[in-house]
Design a protein around this motif. Structure first.
Motif, PDB file in Angstrom:
ATOM      1  N   GLU A 120       0.977  -1.264   0.147  1.00  0.00           N
ATOM      2  CA  GLU A 120       0.028   0.051  -0.094  1.00  0.00           C
ATOM      3  C   GLU A 120       0.884   1.163   0.095  1.00  0.00           C
ATOM      4  O   GLU A 120       1.798   1.515   0.665  1.00  0.00           O
ATOM      5  N   PRO A 121       0.481   2.383  -0.784  1.00  0.00           N
ATOM      6  CA  PRO A 121       1.438   3.404  -1.008  1.00  0.00           C
ATOM      7  C   PRO A 121       1.519   4.116   0.426  1.00  0.00           C
ATOM      8  O   PRO A 121       0.290   3.922   1.279  1.00  0.00           O
ATOM      9  N   PRO A 122       2.376   5.110   0.756  1.00  0.00           N
ATOM     10  CA  PRO A 122       2.176   5.953   1.994  1.00  0.00           C
ATOM     11  C   PRO A 122       1.140   6.732   2.249  1.00  0.00           C
ATOM     12  O   PRO A 122       0.481   7.262   1.224  1.00  0.00           O
ATOM     13  N   GLU A 123       0.685   7.146   3.069  1.00  0.00           N
ATOM     14  CA  GLU A 123      -0.493   8.027   3.343  1.00  0.00           C
ATOM     15  C   GLU A 123       0.138   9.514   3.202  1.00  0.00           C
ATOM     16  O   GLU A 123       1.124   9.927   3.723  1.00  0.00           O
ATOM     17  N   PRO A 124      -0.608  10.277   2.398  1.00  0.00           N
ATOM     18  CA  PRO A 124      -0.474  11.727   2.098  1.00  0.00           C
ATOM     19  C   PRO A 124      -0.376  12.542   3.616  1.00  0.00           C
ATOM     20  O   PRO A 124      -1.525  12.391   4.021  1.00  0.00           O
ATOM     21  N   VAL A 125       0.432  13.150   3.857  1.00  0.00           N
ATOM     22  CA  VAL A 125       0.729  13.844   5.030  1.00  0.00           C
ATOM     23  C   VAL A 125       1.220  15.527   4.433  1.00  0.00           C
ATOM     24  O   VAL A 125       2.220  15.442   3.845  1.00  0.00           O
ATOM     25  N   LEU A 126       0.204  16.382   4.958  1.00  0.00           N
ATOM     26  CA  LEU A 126       0.677  17.694   4.661  1.00  0.00           C
ATOM     27  C   LEU A 126       1.979  18.312   5.222  1.00  0.00           C
ATOM     28  O   LEU A 126       2.883  19.091   4.618  1.00  0.00           O
ATOM     29  N   ALA A 127       2.438  17.668   6.461  1.00  0.00           N
ATOM     30  CA  ALA A 127       3.211  18.018   7.070  1.00  0.00           C
ATOM     31  C   ALA A 127       4.634  18.181   6.616  1.00  0.00           C
ATOM     32  O   ALA A 127       4.835  16.960   6.172  1.00  0.00           O
ATOM     33  N   PRO A 128       5.597  19.247   6.408  1.00  0.00           N
ATOM     34  CA  PRO A 128       6.815  18.852   5.974  1.00  0.00           C
ATOM     35  C   PRO A 128       7.850  18.015   6.561  1.00  0.00           C
ATOM     36  O   PRO A 128       7.525  17.689   7.706  1.00  0.00           O
ATOM     37  N   GLY A 129       8.958  17.754   5.741  1.00  0.00           N
ATOM     38  CA  GLY A 129       9.953  16.898   6.164  1.00  0.00           C
ATOM     39  C   GLY A 129       9.854  15.807   5.902  1.00  0.00           C
ATOM     40  O   GLY A 129       8.752  14.926   5.559  1.00  0.00           O
ATOM     41  N   ALA A 130      11.090  14.824   6.254  1.00  0.00           N
ATOM     42  CA  ALA A 130      11.112  13.367   5.682  1.00  0.00           C
ATOM     43  C   ALA A 130      10.594  12.502   7.089  1.00  0.00           C
ATOM     44  O   ALA A 130      10.806  13.108   8.028  1.00  0.00           O
ATOM     45  N   MET A 177       8.936  11.954   1.667  1.00  0.00           N
ATOM     46  CA  MET A 177       8.516  13.228   1.531  1.00  0.00           C
ATOM     47  C   MET A 177       7.465  13.728   0.902  1.00  0.00           C
ATOM     48  O   MET A 177       7.345  13.312  -0.189  1.00  0.00           O
ATOM     49  N   PRO A 178       6.633  14.458   1.385  1.00  0.00           N
ATOM     50  CA  PRO A 178       5.305  15.208   0.390  1.00  0.00           C
ATOM     51  C   PRO A 178       5.688  15.747  -0.480  1.00  0.00           C
ATOM     52  O   PRO A 178       6.722  16.859  -0.195  1.00  0.00           O
ATOM     53  N   LEU A 179       5.019  15.608  -1.419  1.00  0.00           N
ATOM     54  CA  LEU A 179       5.061  16.793  -2.644  1.00  0.00           C
ATOM     55  C   LEU A 179       4.141  17.809  -2.541  1.00  0.00           C
ATOM     56  O   LEU A 179       3.136  17.462  -2.698  1.00  0.00           O
ATOM     57  N   VAL A 180       4.223  18.950  -1.729  1.00  0.00           N
ATOM     58  CA  VAL A 180       3.322  19.935  -1.462  1.00  0.00           C
ATOM     59  C   VAL A 180       3.350  21.193  -2.395  1.00  0.00           C
ATOM     60  O   VAL A 180       4.572  21.734  -2.586  1.00  0.00           O
ATOM     61  N   ARG A 237       1.133  24.612  -3.546  1.00  0.00           N
ATOM     62  CA  ARG A 237      -0.052  25.435  -3.506  1.00  0.00           C
ATOM     63  C   ARG A 237      -0.963  24.799  -2.240  1.00  0.00           C
ATOM     64  O   ARG A 237      -2.375  24.858  -2.447  1.00  0.00           O
ATOM     65  N   ASN A 238      -0.401  24.550  -1.208  1.00  0.00           N
ATOM     66  CA  ASN A 238      -0.902  24.035   0.074  1.00  0.00           C
ATOM     67  C   ASN A 238      -1.778  22.948  -0.347  1.00  0.00           C
ATOM     68  O   ASN A 238      -2.874  22.388   0.378  1.00  0.00           O
ATOM     69  N   ARG A 239      -1.492  21.846  -1.213  1.00  0.00           N
ATOM     70  CA  ARG A 239      -1.996  20.493  -1.350  1.00  0.00           C
ATOM     71  C   ARG A 239      -1.009  19.683  -1.765  1.00  0.00           C
ATOM     72  O   ARG A 239       0.046  19.757  -2.592  1.00  0.00           O
ATOM     73  N   VAL A 240      -1.248  18.522  -1.203  1.00  0.00           N
ATOM     74  CA  VAL A 240      -0.222  17.327  -1.432  1.00  0.00           C
ATOM     75  C   VAL A 240      -0.586  16.796  -2.718  1.00  0.00           C
ATOM     76  O   VAL A 240      -1.770  16.403  -2.883  1.00  0.00           O
ATOM     77  N   ILE A 241       0.319  16.786  -3.491  1.00  0.00           N
ATOM     78  CA  ILE A 241       0.111  16.329  -4.998  1.00  0.00           C
ATOM     79  C   ILE A 241       0.668  15.004  -5.243  1.00  0.00           C
ATOM     80  O   ILE A 241       0.786  14.495  -6.402  1.00  0.00           O
TER      81      ILE A 241
END
Length: 875
Positions: free
Chosen positions: A525-535, A584-587, A589-593
């Motif tokens: 299962e893919p990782p869960e999208p999280v808006l918080a920055p950082g690894a 690491m989230p790809l954020v 315009r304030n959205r996890v893409i």
């Protein structure tokens, strides 16, 4: 450069355009790489980037870049054609540019990074230069040791295998002996001709340490790295490299390798410190005149941090007769310790691992004060680094500089109760001798890492900004991280805010493992999208224990792999990706893409500096990916709307061949100001039109849609040609400021049962239609009348003509007749001349020949919309 003798030079000139900055960086990088000066490439690239930017962007002139090499360093000069003299920085307040000020940064960098720099003026140009001196490179030494009793000799296996590998000038393997086959599992045929880097797991960090290419270029080198085996495992080896040349003067490097625990076979013995001092009482020396640091480390001391730390743990282990030793360095806030060197422990698993400092479960409580643990398993979590290693007793001491914790040094033994406070005092004395040197080397490494990171991010930003293609952006993201930052990379994308992440791109440094890695990740299962920055670390969801690492899932998947690949391939892939994995989230315009996932091989860890660099890259990559998405969506919408303005498929007209060729000007445009149409009006009657709206692009296309739909509606309401055009003229004028004048050829076509076709046409300001007869004669088929969208009152009339069997009627827009080459224009005469050679051709062939004539008339691509409609009555 004074009296320095120039041994090599290179120069290039760059035009005053933005892309020249990247080209200049590439020129300097390639030049210094070719000269073998990897140590100063990062600084040179950063400085060149700033100075060329000043020349081509701010000064607006071309820039000449010259690289001059001598025996001690390199001088790089950037000249522009703006020689006005001015003082770059007048006072200290101007040294720091404000947020809106661009100037001065290049000279600030020169002052910070260069050995020397300056500005030279001539009557025609201004030349800013900087010089970078080459660092001294360590070379090997020779020494002899005393006689030792048998029980004091180092331990080896019953059969010592010394792999002998010879590397040619280009870095490829040219010789591979039998012991190398035994150690690696690869035969000579499998490795000869391939680079050593394919088989050596060399620790690589941008801007720090010595890379494998640099090590092979040195006259002598010794150290530890990993050897990749054919079964997918990586074993630690100790290597000794010697640079040699043959009778013909051809250089090569001979590499001797043994298993890491047999390093004594190859390791150069340390030169024992002299018991007779130099007679002075200089600072840092004891009463015998010997430097205590040299007593512990040996001479010459390593100049790089990794070498210094490795020498430290080896000497500490030998001093206390331990079975293992390790050294950890503290983070800036002293809250965590990072493993940087070890001996006698699984080094690949522990390197760059981090443990908290403060006491508590799972924390390292033996960092700030000397500590002795007589039985490690009796106090769980006291020394997390030793869990599962079989070590029972350990002594640890802090490394401090001016009262601040900078690291921790430990020596461990397999037997309990081996160490007392006496050993702790001895080890603390040694730690005090090396703490300052370790801290100085660490700061130097950190500075080099930051410079390398700056150069890396500059290059990455240029590459990402150079494309708006989504797939290419994904590929660039992965290629910039592998192998520079990670062993493998996976990029997940999220199309909508509530949609599931989708695996979009996978890359591994070993291309043969990409398919296997993709198959393994598809089952997790893919990782869960999280808006918080950082690894953050990635664990496999859905497992019995949620904290089970992803590598456990990958290993278990490899055992049950049903993808059709060989079990060995699956196991090797799982081993190659089973180390630490971070997301690491790809954020944007304030959205996890999406998510950027980075991984290491089995039992390897990321260092914090690499994660911070990856976070910077992920922010840039996220914005580039979102820009590519927005561009793709805009293009798709534009193309969809444009396609709606094009007529559907042309109807079949009984007894008449009809062919249309249409070209819209401008990249990405499918519809422009020119348009065409052919549609049934009533039984046996067809309407046709070829028009040209003033201008090109979307604005003209809007009027195109109005005209085409109005023509169909009015013609089917039974209006004759003049009435249709008069009403269309009124509709265009009602558009007000948005209206554009329109030239239009409109007609009605009645195929005749006896052969031929009857036509009624109105030519409103449009190029006249031409009729080609069977005898090759060409004549206009209508008279010119006023165009539409200019005057309110029009007095239009229609003209009637008959097409006999074999006749062709050609209708074109002015993009055809006004095709230019310099002062020449194709014109009506050129079109008529082209038609005279089309007798007997089908309608499709006539239209194609006209298009070829237009394309060949000029070398440049057509800049105007074009429409060609050919109607022919078969014979």
């Amino acid at each position: 450069m004074g009296a320095d003798v120039i041994t090599a030079r290179a120069a290039a000139t760059f035009e005053p355009v933005g892309r020249s900055v990247a080209a200049a960086r590439g020129f300097v990088r390639d030049t210094l790489q070719g000269w073998g000066l990897a140590d100063i490439i990062d600084d040179a690239v950063v400085l060149t980037s700033e100075l060329v930017t000043n020349a081509v962007v701010h000064a607006g002139t071309s820039a000449e870049v010259r690289c001059l090499r001598d025996g001690d360093g390199v001088r790089v000069e950037v000249a522009d054609r703006y020689p006005e003299r001015e003082v770059p920085v007048r006072d200290a307040d101007q040294l720091q540019p404000g947020p809106d000020r661009e100037g001065g940064r290049g000279l600030m960098l020169c002052a910070a990074l260069a050995t020397r720099w300056g500005v030279d003026y001539t009557a025609s140009d201004k030349r800013v230069w900087f010089r970078l001196d080459l660092p001294d490179r360590p070379v090997g030494t020779r020494a002899a040791g005393p006689e030792l009793p048998d029980d004091a000799l180092p331990f080896t296996d019953s059969r010592v295998r010394v792999a002998v590998v010879q590397i040619d000038r280009g870095g490829g393997v040219s010789a591979w002996n039998d012991d190398a086959v035994e150690l690696s599992g690869f035969t000579a045929d499998q490795v000869v001709g391939k680079p050593l880097s394919d088989f050596a797991a060399w620790p690589h960090t941008p801007g720090t340490g010595t890379g494998i290419a640099e090590a092979l270029a040195l006259s002598r080198w010794e150290g530890t790295y990993g050897l990749r085996r054919a079964d997918g495992r990586t074993i630690p080896v100790y290597a000794s490299h010697l640079r040699m040349r043959d009778a013909a003067g051809e250089p090569s490097t001979v590499c001797l390798l043994v298993r890491e625990h047999e390093r004594a076979v190859l390791q150069s013995p340390l030169r024992p410190p002299s018991s007779e001092g130099s007679g002075g009482s200089g600072e840092g020396r004891d009463r015998a005149g010997v430097d205590p640091f040299e007593v512990f480390i040996g001479s010459p001391p390593p100049e790089d941090l990794d070498g210094l730390l490795q020498r430290t743990v080896e000497r500490a282990r030998d001093m206390l007769e331990g079975d293992a030793a390790y050294l950890l360095l503290a983070t800036d806030d002293e809250t965590e310790l990072e493993v940087r060197a070890s001996t006698g422990l699984p080094a690949a698993r522990q390197r760059f691992a981090r443990v908290p400092v403060e006491a508590g479960s799972g924390r390292y409580g033996s960092a700030r004060l000397p500590s002795v643990h007589e039985d490690v398993p009796a106090v769980p979590g006291a020394v997390p680094l030793l869990e599962g290693t079989g070590m029972r007793s350990v002594v640890t001491v802090p490394l401090k500089v001016e009262g601040r914790l900078t690291g921790s040094l430990g020596v461990a033994a397999e037997a309990p109760g081996r160490y007392t406070n006496e050993e702790a005092l001895r080890l603390q004395f040694a730690a005090d001798r090396i703490a300052l040197a370790v801290e100085s080397a660490r700061l130097t490494e950190l500075e080099r890492l930051r410079r390398g990171s700056l150069s890396f991010l500059v290059e990455a930003s240029d590459l990402l900004a150079g494309t708006l293609d989504r797939d290419q952006t994904l590929a660039l993201m992965a290629q910039m991280t592998v192998p520079t930052l990670a062993t493998w990379c996976a990029v997940y994308t999220i199309a909508e805010s509530n949609s599931e992440p989708e695996l979009a791109y996978v890359l591994h440094e070993d291309e043969e493992r990409i398919d296997g890695l993709k198959a393994l990740l598809a089952k997790v299962e893919p990782p869960e999208p999280v808006l918080a920055p950082g690894a953050r670390g990635w664990s496999a969801p859905g497992s019995a224990a949620h904290s089970t690492a992803l590598r456990t899932s990958l290993r278990s998947l490899s055992l049950g792999d049903d993808s059709g690949s060989a079990p060995g391939t699956s196991l090797a892939t799982a081993s190659a990706v089973g180390g630490e994995t971070v997301v690491m989230p790809l954020v944007a315009r304030n959205r996890v893409i999406g998510m950027l996932t980075l991984g290491k091989p089995t039992d390897e860890r990321f260092r914090q500096e690499i994660l911070e660099l990856a976070e910077d890259l992920s922010r840039r990559a996220a914005l580039a990916l979102d820009n590519a998405r927005l561009y793709s969506e805009r293009t798709a919408i534009s193309q969809s709307l444009q396609r709606s303005l094009l007529p559907p498929e042309l109807p079949d007209v009984p007894g008449v061949e009809v062919e249309v060729i249409y070209r819209a000007a401008g990249e990405g445009n499918e519809v422009g100001g020119d348009f065409y149409d052919l549609f049934p009006i009533r039984d046996g009657a067809y309407g046709f039109a070829v028009g040209d709206v003033c201008g090109t692009g979307p604005e003209a296309a809007a009027v195109t849609g109005l005209a085409r739909h109005a023509l169909r509606l009015l013609a089917r309401e039974g209006f004759a040609g003049p009435a249709v055009l008069e009403r269309l003229n009124a509709a265009i004028l009602e558009e007000g400021s948005r209206s554009r004048f329109l030239t239009l050829l409109y007609g009605e076509l009645w195929p005749q049962e006896s052969g031929g076709a009857l036509l009624k046409v109105v030519c409103a300001g449009h190029p006249l239609p031409l009729r080609l007869r069977q005898d090759g004669s060409v004549e206009p088929a209508a008279e010119p009348q006023p165009l539409l969208g200019v005057m309110e009152d029009l007095d239009l009339y229609e003209q009637t003509l008959t097409l006999d069997p074999g006749d062709v009627l050609v209708c074109v827009t002015d993009g055809v007749t006004e095709r230019r080459e310099g002062t020449r224009m194709l014109g009506d005469d050129g079109l008529a001349e082209c038609l005279t050679a089309c007798t007997g051709l089908t309608a499709g062939a006539v239209a194609s020949r006209i298009m070829r004539a237009v394309e060949r008339f000029a070398a440049d691509a057509p800049s105007d919309d074009m429409a060609i409609m050919a109607m022919r009555v078969p014979e």
